[in-house]
Design an enzyme around this catalytic site. Structure first.
Site, mmCIF file in Angstrom:
data_model
loop_
_atom_site.group_PDB
_atom_site.id
_atom_site.type_symbol
_atom_site.label_atom_id
_atom_site.label_comp_id
_atom_site.label_asym_id
_atom_site.label_seq_id
_atom_site.Cartn_x
_atom_site.Cartn_y
_atom_site.Cartn_z
ATOM 1 N N HIS A 20 0.834 -1.197 0.000
ATOM 2 C CA HIS A 20 0.000 0.000 0.000
ATOM 3 C C HIS A 20 0.874 1.254 0.000
ATOM 4 O O HIS A 20 1.775 1.388 0.823
ATOM 5 C CB HIS A 20 -0.929 -0.030 1.212
ATOM 6 C CG HIS A 20 -1.930 1.066 1.222
ATOM 7 N ND1 HIS A 20 -2.318 1.690 2.376
ATOM 8 C CD2 HIS A 20 -2.631 1.653 0.223
ATOM 9 C CE1 HIS A 20 -3.216 2.616 2.088
ATOM 10 N NE2 HIS A 20 -3.418 2.609 0.778
ATOM 11 N N ASP A 28 8.551 9.045 -19.810
ATOM 12 C CA ASP A 28 8.843 9.252 -21.226
ATOM 13 C C ASP A 28 10.300 8.864 -21.488
ATOM 14 O O ASP A 28 11.040 8.508 -20.568
ATOM 15 C CB ASP A 28 8.518 10.686 -21.656
ATOM 16 C CG ASP A 28 9.323 11.758 -20.939
ATOM 17 O OD1 ASP A 28 10.466 11.490 -20.494
ATOM 18 O OD2 ASP A 28 8.810 12.889 -20.820
ATOM 19 N N HIS A 106 8.041 19.856 -12.184
ATOM 20 C CA HIS A 106 8.841 18.790 -12.795
ATOM 21 C C HIS A 106 10.108 18.529 -11.977
ATOM 22 O O HIS A 106 10.523 17.370 -11.825
ATOM 23 C CB HIS A 106 9.194 19.160 -14.238
ATOM 24 C CG HIS A 106 9.885 18.076 -14.982
ATOM 25 N ND1 HIS A 106 9.316 16.835 -15.199
ATOM 26 C CD2 HIS A 106 11.107 18.040 -15.580
ATOM 27 C CE1 HIS A 106 10.155 16.086 -15.889
ATOM 28 N NE2 HIS A 106 11.248 16.793 -16.133
ATOM 29 N N TYR A 128 6.734 16.107 -20.665
ATOM 30 C CA TYR A 128 6.118 15.858 -19.359
ATOM 31 C C TYR A 128 5.205 14.636 -19.359
ATOM 32 O O TYR A 128 4.255 14.565 -18.581
ATOM 33 C CB TYR A 128 5.392 17.105 -18.849
ATOM 34 C CG TYR A 128 6.323 18.283 -18.746
ATOM 35 C CD1 TYR A 128 7.256 18.359 -17.719
ATOM 36 C CD2 TYR A 128 6.307 19.287 -19.699
ATOM 37 C CE1 TYR A 128 8.145 19.417 -17.644
ATOM 38 C CE2 TYR A 128 7.191 20.356 -19.633
ATOM 39 C CZ TYR A 128 8.102 20.415 -18.600
ATOM 40 O OH TYR A 128 8.984 21.466 -18.522
ATOM 41 N N ALA A 129 5.513 13.652 -20.191
ATOM 42 C CA ALA A 129 4.725 12.416 -20.252
ATOM 43 C C ALA A 129 5.257 11.432 -19.215
ATOM 44 O O ALA A 129 5.859 10.407 -19.536
ATOM 45 C CB ALA A 129 4.775 11.831 -21.657
ATOM 46 N N ASN A 130 5.034 11.778 -17.955
ATOM 47 C CA ASN A 130 5.500 10.990 -16.817
ATOM 48 C C ASN A 130 4.402 10.959 -15.768
ATOM 49 O O ASN A 130 3.716 11.960 -15.555
ATOM 50 C CB ASN A 130 6.751 11.628 -16.195
ATOM 51 C CG ASN A 130 7.845 11.870 -17.200
ATOM 52 O OD1 ASN A 130 8.403 10.939 -17.754
ATOM 53 N ND2 ASN A 130 8.144 13.140 -17.450
#
Length: 139
Positions: A20, A28, A106, A128-130
């Site tokens: 948990h 990216d 970021h 910013y594809a994270n």
């Protein structure tokens, strides 16, 4: 052969060991990954595999309680941001539990990477594809 959606043995193993609130990141192609964290590199070439395909496949196997995104994605990559938030809403309905969305800069996003159980690198080449996925419980 495994019957589930997720076939990658390294990712399956990481998900099986999550407790948990443990975290994994889907990244990216350009996110700097600390050497201290397990790196699962799926990137073949630019765009393959894409971010959303990896997110959707992983969340078929993983209960998600919260996610973390870089705030910059809202303005710099609004199409992907919209796709992510639409998908998270659908995932909430499937899980029958809410998913909290946490926004950080970021730079803050990168500082929390050492606390992840794994970082999964995609071939995504949009900014910013994270996303950090926080493990939830199914009960």
């Amino acid at each position: 052969m495994k019957k589930g959606v997720l076939l990658n043995s390294s990712i399956s193993s990481v998900i099986a060991r999550l407790g948990h609130t443990d975290k994994i990141t889907i990244a990216d192609a350009g996110l700097p990954i600390p050497s201290s964290v397990e790196r699962i590199d799926l990137a073949l070439t630019q765009g393959i595999p894409d971010f959303m395909s990896v997110l959707q496949t992983i969340t078929h196997e993983m209960q998600v309680e919260a996610v973390m995104l870089a705030i910059e994605i809202k303005n710099i990559n609004p199409l992907l941001f919209s796709e992510i938030t639409r998908y998270l809403h659908l995932l909430e309905q499937q899980q029958k539990k809410p998913i909290e969305i946490i926004y950080v800069t970021h730079e803050e996003f990168k500082t929390q990477l050492p606390d992840n159980k794994a970082v999964i690198r995609t071939g995504e080449c949009s900014p910013y594809a994270n996303i950090v996925l926080f493990s939830g419980v199914t009960f």
